[in-house]
Design a protein around this motif. Sequence first.
Motif: not given
Ligand SMILES: Cc1cc2nc3c(=O)[nH]c(=O)nc-3n(C[C@H](O)[C@H](O)[C@H](O)COP(=O)(O)O)c2cc1C
Length: 146
Positions: A9-11, A13-14, A16-17, A84-85, A92, A94, A114
């Motif tokens: 899954y990737s939001s 912001s991409g 993970v993609r 990814s975290g 929180y 991961q 990231l």
């Molecule tokens: C609103 C928000 C909440 C997040 N919560 C967490 C979290 O609880 N734990 C964590 O490890 N990362 C957290 N992150 C970081 C995201 O998981 C990380 O940036 C990830 O790479 C996002 O992937 P995406 O851009 O593909 O969706 C959060 C990021 C945002 C913007």
Amino acid sequence: MRLTPVYYYSSTSGLVRTFAERLDRPAYNLAERAHRLSEADGPWVLLTPSYKTGNDANDTVPEAVHRFLRSAVNRRTLVGVMGSGNRNFGRYYQKAAREIAARSGRPVLFEFELAGTPWDVAECRQILADLDDGLARAAHARLGAH
Ligand SMILES: Cc1cc2nc3c(=O)[nH]c(=O)nc-3n(C[C@H](O)[C@H](O)[C@H](O)COP(=O)(O)O)c2cc1C
């Protein structure tokens, strides 16, 4: 040899993609409805970010991941979890990947922050190649036993 697919899954912001598309293997984005409602045709790996919602339940698992895991077939064929975290999220960090791994009894195969570094990509490719190999050997052994 079968390349174990990654469902992620990737939001928008991409991050993970970006990572998933560098793994040189089938990678399906659960943000797309067709993938979210599909069933894996064999062993697969989940790659999920964590999203702290701030609500009471503090569920960090993306809804699309919940949806995909509602399928009994998908739950049964899941072989491992990657996350990814962002370490800024402290305890929180991961949480989604770790929680799904704990609940399903599957291992956390890899974690990165990231979109990951080139070294993360290389390490993850190796882990998945080893997994492909292990799964092929296991399938072979099963056939031989019959
Ligand atoms: C609103 C928000 C909440 C997040 N919560 C967490 C979290 O609880 N734990 C964590 O490890 N990362 C957290 N992150 C970081 C995201 O998981 C990380 O940036 C990830 O790479 C996002 O992937 P995406 O851009 O593909 O969706 C959060 C990021 C945002 C913007």
